[in-house]
Design an enzyme around this catalytic site. Structure first.
Site, PDB file in Angstrom:
ATOM      1  N   ASP A 269       0.868  -1.177   0.000  1.00 34.17           N
ATOM      2  CA  ASP A 269       0.000   0.000   0.000  1.00 34.17           C
ATOM      3  C   ASP A 269       0.907   1.230   0.000  1.00 34.17           C
ATOM      4  O   ASP A 269       2.045   1.146  -0.476  1.00 34.17           O
ATOM      5  CB  ASP A 269      -0.958  -0.053   1.195  1.00 34.17           C
ATOM      6  N   HIS A 292       2.165   2.116  -3.184  1.00 30.68           N
ATOM      7  CA  HIS A 292       1.230   3.070  -3.784  1.00 30.68           C
ATOM      8  C   HIS A 292       1.745   4.502  -3.711  1.00 30.68           C
ATOM      9  O   HIS A 292       0.988   5.444  -3.870  1.00 30.68           O
ATOM     10  CB  HIS A 292      -0.143   2.956  -3.121  1.00 30.68           C
TER      11      HIS A 292
END
Ligand SMILES: *[C@@H]1O[C@H](CO)[C@@H](O)[C@H](O)[C@H]1NC(C)=O
Ligand SMILES: *[C@@H]1O[C@H](CO)[C@@H](O)[C@H](O)[C@H]1NC(C)=O
Ligand SMILES: *[C@@H]1O[C@H](CO)[C@@H](O)[C@H](O)[C@H]1NC(C)=O
Ligand SMILES: *[C@@H]1O[C@H](CO)[C@@H](O)[C@H](O)[C@H]1NC(C)=O
Ligand SMILES: *[C@@H]1O[C@H](CO)[C@@H](O)[C@H](O)[C@H]1NC(C)=O
Ligand SMILES: *[C@@H]1O[C@H](CO)[C@@H](O)[C@H](O)[C@H]1NC(C)=O
Ligand SMILES: CC(=O)N[C@H]1CO[C@H](CO)[C@@H](O)[C@@H]1O
Length: 447
Positions: A269, A292
């Site tokens: 993430d 991310h």
């Protein structure tokens, strides 16, 4: 017995730091474990061998006086019954070592020597008279099973001033998330299942540092920082597979004067996510990927979020990440402001969205509002950002229809498509600002 070099450093600095800054900040934020920190609605091994156990360490280390005049006592968890064989939870021993160090009233270090120490969820709380230094040489191992986690975190440090934690380059915090990612990784979108815990939770810490440490395969976020200030995270190595859900590397919210530097973060993430009510956060020399990207947000999902002021992200590299520099806010949000944000000197290597503001952020599972976001973004700088984009829309500035972005500065943006033959575009809505220097792709800001 003399303190080791690191321990001596921690011990000798502790008094100086405590004297320089008191622990009296009222940040004005609620520290209750609200759901917000863990509801980042993002899109989404083999452990290294432990260092050998130091069998020569004496059972009880006597205090040693040093040049600064302070006593330096070492509280080795193995002297309190912890066995570094990875088998039995060592919580009682860790808790006893911490309690003794915390109440000492003089410089001390809680030492985790080499070995593998299985730990159930554990909380090291203050305040202490003098906060012990924490030196982790070995591996802290989380239980593989989620049944052992009634709470939101695995290892927490709470209400402490001048907390210095070091892994001296060998320490590993191993969350053993491999078995729980599939079943619990997306629980932030499903109230019927249990949210995976944050690996290392720092709550209401004022002053100190965390460094030279590895965080591996956390179940949820690797590290969380809430309601804290004046803290440095350096030389952190944060590692989990790119496919592991909701394993943000470092999440910071409700905090001020936090620096993250010289770190490698590869996870499933956000490498670093910055939440609401944060001021003066500096992130430098971070290598991010997989992951991310470095994200401000998501913001505007909860009431009572306070402003974000002063975020600098400098000299970072993003490799194969889905985003690079990102700001995201929810539609239909309460009023809030984000200002003085600087993303500069960033290198993108095959990043899907190198520069992205998305004020319509919504994962589609909460009934997305059709009202515009009321988080006002102003004084936002993207400067000297170069490298390659995996998608054609290398610069996306989707600002709020209700609160357009103002004073967005694009300076020296030089991006190419990862495939040489393809061109890039910039996509703007409701974005006003100023450009300077190179603009690849051509800017779409309105003046
Ligand atoms: C404790 O952390 C602070 C940074 O907040 C740092 O300046 C200080 O040197 C650290 N002490 C030790 C012994 O590492
Ligand atoms: C980071 O930790 C992982 C897992 O322990 C290890 O394989 C890797 O070599 C470490 N990287 C650095 C730069 O220390
Ligand atoms: C921001 O934080 C850094 C340390 O992280 C500190 O040195 C600096 O003085 C702070 N600046 C402001 C304006 O608070
Ligand atoms: C942040 O740092 C600045 C400058 O050193 C200081 O004035 C301010 O009090 C700090 N903020 C907090 C919450 O400690
Ligand atoms: C930028 O970061 C890299 C590591 O990612 C580091 O080697 C380099 O020294 C940094 N440059 C500056 C100017 O700090
Ligand atoms: C770029 O990233 C995409 C998706 O993340 C990946 O499929 C592709 O192989 C990467 N290309 C290169 C040249 O690394
Ligand atoms: C005995 C001992 O550990 N002394 C240390 C006190 O702290 C200084 C650093 O400030 C060290 O150099 C000494 O070794």
């Amino acid at each position: 017995m003399a303190c080791s070099r690191n321990i001596a450093l921690i011990c000798s600095f502790a008094l100086l730091w405590t004297a320089e800054f008191g622990f009296a900040d009222d940040l004005g934020y609620t520290l209750a474990p609200a759901p917000s920190p863990f509801t980042d609605e993002t899109d989404g091994e083999d452990p290294t061998a432990p260092p050998p156990v130091d069998a020569t360490r004496p059972v009880s280390a006597p205090p040693s006086t040093n040049a600064t005049g302070g006593a330096c006592q070492i509280f080795d968890v193995t002297n309190y019954g912890a066995v570094g064989d990875g088998n039995n939870p060592a919580n009682e021993a860790f808790q006893a070592a911490w309690a003794a160090a915390c109440k000492l009233g003089a410089q001390s270090t809680m030492l985790v020597p080499g070995g593998v120490f299985l730990l159930n969820p554990i909380k090291f709380s203050g305040p202490c008279n003098v906060t012990p230094g924490v030196e982790i040489r070995g591996r802290l191992l989380a239980p593989a099973n989620m049944d052992s986690f009634p709470d939101r975190a695995w290892i927490s440090f709470e209400t402490l001033s001048q907390l210095n934690i070091t892994g001296v380059g060998t320490g590993v915090i191993d969350g053993q998330g491999q078995d729980t990612w599939a079943a619990h990784g997306t629980c932030h979108r499903d109230s019927n299942c249990k949210l995976a815990p944050v690996g290392l939770d720092l709550v209401a810490i004022n002053g100190g540092s965390l460094g030279d440490i590895t965080s591996l395969n956390s179940k949820g976020f690797h590290m969380g920082m809430w309601g804290s200030s004046n803290f440095l995270i350096h030389n952190a190595n944060i590692t989990a597979p790119g496919s592991s859900p909701n394993t943000d590397g470092i999440h910071i919210s409700g905090s001020s004067n936090i620096t993250v530097t010289d770190s490698q973060i590869g996870t499933g993430d956000d490498c670093i996510s910055i939440g609401a009510s944060t001021t003066n956060i500096t992130i430098t020399n971070v290598q991010c990927g997989p992951g991310h990207g470095i994200s401000l947000g998501s913001l505007g999902k909860y009431p009572n979020e306070k402003e974000v002021f002063g975020l600098t992200v400098r000299n970072c590299t993003f490799t194969g990440t889905s985003n690079g520099a990102r700001i995201k806010t929810w539609p239909g949000s309460p009023d809030n402001t984000v200002s003085n944000v600087i993303f500069e000197d960033l290198t993108m290597e095959n990043v899907s969205n190198p520069i992205i503001i998305n004020q319509n952020y919504c994962d589609g599972k909460h009934g997305c509002s059709s009202e515009p976001s009321r988080v006002k973004l102003t004084d936002i700088h993207f400067k000297n950002i170069k490298g390659t984009s995996f998608t054609p829309a290398a610069v996306t500035l989707t600002c709020s229809e209700g609160m357009p972005c103002s004073e967005v500065h694009l300076t020296d943006i030089d991006l190419q498509h990862i495939l040489a033959a393809q061109s890039l575009t910039a996509v703007c809505s409701n974005a006003q600002g100023i450009t300077a220097g190179v603009q690849n792709p051509t800017s779409c800001l309105s003046t």
